[in-house]
Write an enzyme that holds these catalytic residues in place. Structure first.
Site, mmCIF file in Angstrom:
data_model
loop_
_atom_site.group_PDB
_atom_site.id
_atom_site.type_symbol
_atom_site.label_atom_id
_atom_site.label_comp_id
_atom_site.label_asym_id
_atom_site.label_seq_id
_atom_site.Cartn_x
_atom_site.Cartn_y
_atom_site.Cartn_z
ATOM 1 C CG ASP A 12 -28.382 -10.172 32.358
ATOM 2 O OD1 ASP A 12 -29.160 -10.718 33.169
ATOM 3 O OD2 ASP A 12 -28.174 -8.946 32.346
ATOM 4 N N GLY A 15 -34.742 -13.958 33.448
ATOM 5 C CA GLY A 15 -35.915 -13.478 34.184
ATOM 6 C C GLY A 15 -36.825 -12.649 33.277
ATOM 7 C CD1 TRP A 17 -36.631 -15.493 26.211
ATOM 8 C CD2 TRP A 17 -37.589 -16.868 27.723
ATOM 9 N NE1 TRP A 17 -37.149 -16.577 25.535
ATOM 10 C CE2 TRP A 17 -37.741 -17.434 26.440
ATOM 11 C CE3 TRP A 17 -38.109 -17.546 28.834
ATOM 12 C CZ2 TRP A 17 -38.381 -18.649 26.231
ATOM 13 C CZ3 TRP A 17 -38.752 -18.756 28.618
ATOM 14 C CH2 TRP A 17 -38.885 -19.297 27.331
ATOM 15 N NE ARG A 25 -36.065 -14.127 38.850
ATOM 16 C CZ ARG A 25 -35.465 -13.209 38.119
ATOM 17 N NH1 ARG A 25 -36.161 -12.247 37.561
ATOM 18 N NH2 ARG A 25 -34.165 -13.230 37.942
ATOM 19 C CG HIS A 29 -33.196 -19.366 35.870
ATOM 20 N ND1 HIS A 29 -32.420 -18.326 35.419
ATOM 21 C CD2 HIS A 29 -33.730 -18.943 37.052
ATOM 22 C CE1 HIS A 29 -32.481 -17.329 36.295
ATOM 23 N NE2 HIS A 29 -33.267 -17.676 37.285
ATOM 24 C CB SER A 57 -22.704 -13.631 40.532
ATOM 25 O OG SER A 57 -23.896 -13.114 41.086
ATOM 26 C CB THR A 58 -20.387 -13.982 45.289
ATOM 27 O OG1 THR A 58 -19.984 -12.869 44.500
ATOM 28 C CG2 THR A 58 -19.265 -14.978 45.311
ATOM 29 C CD GLU A 59 -21.809 -10.126 43.543
ATOM 30 O OE1 GLU A 59 -21.748 -10.927 42.587
ATOM 31 O OE2 GLU A 59 -20.800 -9.736 44.166
ATOM 32 N NE ARG A 63 -30.728 -13.293 40.782
ATOM 33 C CZ ARG A 63 -30.809 -13.274 39.476
ATOM 34 N NH1 ARG A 63 -31.502 -14.194 38.857
ATOM 35 N NH2 ARG A 63 -30.219 -12.332 38.787
ATOM 36 C CG LEU A 123 -15.771 -26.729 24.839
ATOM 37 C CD1 LEU A 123 -15.260 -25.408 24.257
ATOM 38 C CD2 LEU A 123 -17.274 -26.820 24.648
ATOM 39 C CB SER A 188 -22.003 -8.318 36.455
ATOM 40 O OG SER A 188 -22.927 -7.444 35.892
HETATM 41 C C1 FPP Z 1 -29.280 -14.189 34.409
HETATM 42 O O1 FPP Z 1 -30.620 -13.960 34.196
HETATM 43 C C2 FPP Z 1 -29.019 -15.589 34.565
HETATM 44 C C3 FPP Z 1 -28.670 -16.201 35.717
HETATM 45 C C4 FPP Z 1 -28.485 -15.516 36.993
HETATM 46 C C5 FPP Z 1 -28.466 -17.656 35.758
HETATM 47 C C6 FPP Z 1 -27.898 -18.261 34.523
HETATM 48 C C7 FPP Z 1 -28.136 -19.695 34.613
HETATM 49 C C8 FPP Z 1 -28.507 -20.518 33.610
HETATM 50 C C9 FPP Z 1 -28.633 -20.147 32.206
HETATM 51 C C10 FPP Z 1 -28.810 -21.929 33.924
HETATM 52 C C11 FPP Z 1 -27.716 -22.723 34.602
HETATM 53 C C12 FPP Z 1 -26.466 -22.747 33.869
HETATM 54 C C13 FPP Z 1 -25.718 -23.796 33.470
HETATM 55 C C14 FPP Z 1 -24.369 -23.528 32.952
HETATM 56 C C15 FPP Z 1 -26.148 -25.187 33.484
HETATM 57 P P1 FPP Z 1 -31.435 -13.122 35.264
HETATM 58 O O2 FPP Z 1 -32.180 -14.070 36.113
HETATM 59 O O3 FPP Z 1 -30.513 -12.195 35.977
HETATM 60 O O4 FPP Z 1 -32.386 -12.348 34.289
HETATM 61 P P2 FPP Z 1 -32.998 -10.896 34.480
HETATM 62 O O5 FPP Z 1 -31.841 -9.942 34.617
HETATM 63 O O6 FPP Z 1 -33.781 -10.703 33.226
HETATM 64 O O7 FPP Z 1 -33.855 -10.972 35.712
#
Ligand code: FPP
Length: 231
Positions: A12, A15, A17, A25, A29, A57-59, A63, A123, A188
């Site tokens: 998490d 966004g 960051w 955003r 990622h 996630s499904t949620e 976005r 792994l 979550s």
């Molecule tokens: C949460 O941050 C992160 C996500 C919803 C996506 C996670 C995906 C990656 C790290 C990249 C793809 C993954 C792989 C395994 C290749 P957020 O966007 O909810 O951040 P925020 O809560 O600060 O807005």
């Protein structure tokens, strides 16, 4: 030291960051992918046997189209770029979640990578994509109900072991350690059945800042905990 065999991570804070740096955003990622690579390598180094990452996630389908498209593009490149790492280090990839909602091209790429890496066992890398734990449980209930209806299984025969075989995580042990980045104290809709006895570790670091030394710290903290499994 007591090392977890299975680590699950709620990644998490991508966004936030990006926002801190006044970046879009998607750049968060992108930086998050660098953490994924770093943590996969660290798990190989620390001899962790199973790593489960919550990527979408499904949620998350709610976005913006732009963000969803960007995330899947990043995931596709991750699979293309890291296949060498998987082969060289014996990483087996498995995607858990509702594949029906994924675009045909990414689904094909996933199936190819899963097939190519199926024989590896250093792994086990599980990536949760279009994943929701309640949906996973409902899906298991539906499948089991069909088995009961066909007379293949009796209702009182269904125990925890049998139930777990109908989940996407079939064959994987439950996570020993659940890590969540960016400080939120929530699960979550992630692995609700599987984390019943997991130790939880929350760090305030955003996912793109979470790297090998942070994982080491979490593993050390886990090593100090006494697990009682309710006993
Ligand atoms: C949460 O941050 C992160 C996500 C919803 C996506 C996670 C995906 C990656 C790290 C990249 C793809 C993954 C792989 C395994 C290749 P957020 O966007 O909810 O951040 P925020 O809560 O600060 O807005």
């Amino acid at each position: 030291m007591n090392v977890p065999s299975h680590i699950a991570i709620i990644m998490d804070g991508n966004g936030r960051w990006a926002r801190r740096r006044a970046l879009p955003r998607i750049m968060g990622h992108k930086a998050g992918i660098d953490s994924v690579k770093n943590i996969v390598k660290a798990c190989i180094k620390f001899k962790i046997e199973h790593l489960t990452l919550y990527a979408f996630s499904t949620e998350n389908w709610l976005r913006s189209r732009k963000e969803v498209k960007g995330l899947f593009r990043l995931l596709g490149s991750f699979l293309d770029n890291e296949i060498r790492l998987f082969h060289d280090n014996g990483v087996r990839l498995r995607i858990i979640g509702d594949r029906g909602r994924l675009d045909a091209m990414i689904r094909q790429k996933i199936e190819d990578t899963e097939k190519e890496t199926a024989g590896y066992e250093t792994l086990n890398l599980n990536i949760a994509l279009s994943y929701g734990s309640r949906q996973e449980i409902l899906n298991a209930v539906r499948q089991l109900s069909r088995e009961v209806k066909k007379g293949r299984i009796r209702p009182d025969e269904i125990d925890e072991k049998i139930f777990a075989e109908y989940l996407y995580t079939k064959g994987s042990p439950d996570p020993d350690l659940l890590i969540r980045t960016s400080g939120e104290m929530r699960v979550s809709n992630f692995l609700l059945w599987q984390i019943s006895y997991s130790e939880i570790y929350v760090t305030s670091k955003f996912w793109p800042d979470f790297r090998e030394p942070d994982l080491k710290k979490a593993i050390e903290e886990y090593g100090k905990r006494e697990r009682r499994f309710g006993g």
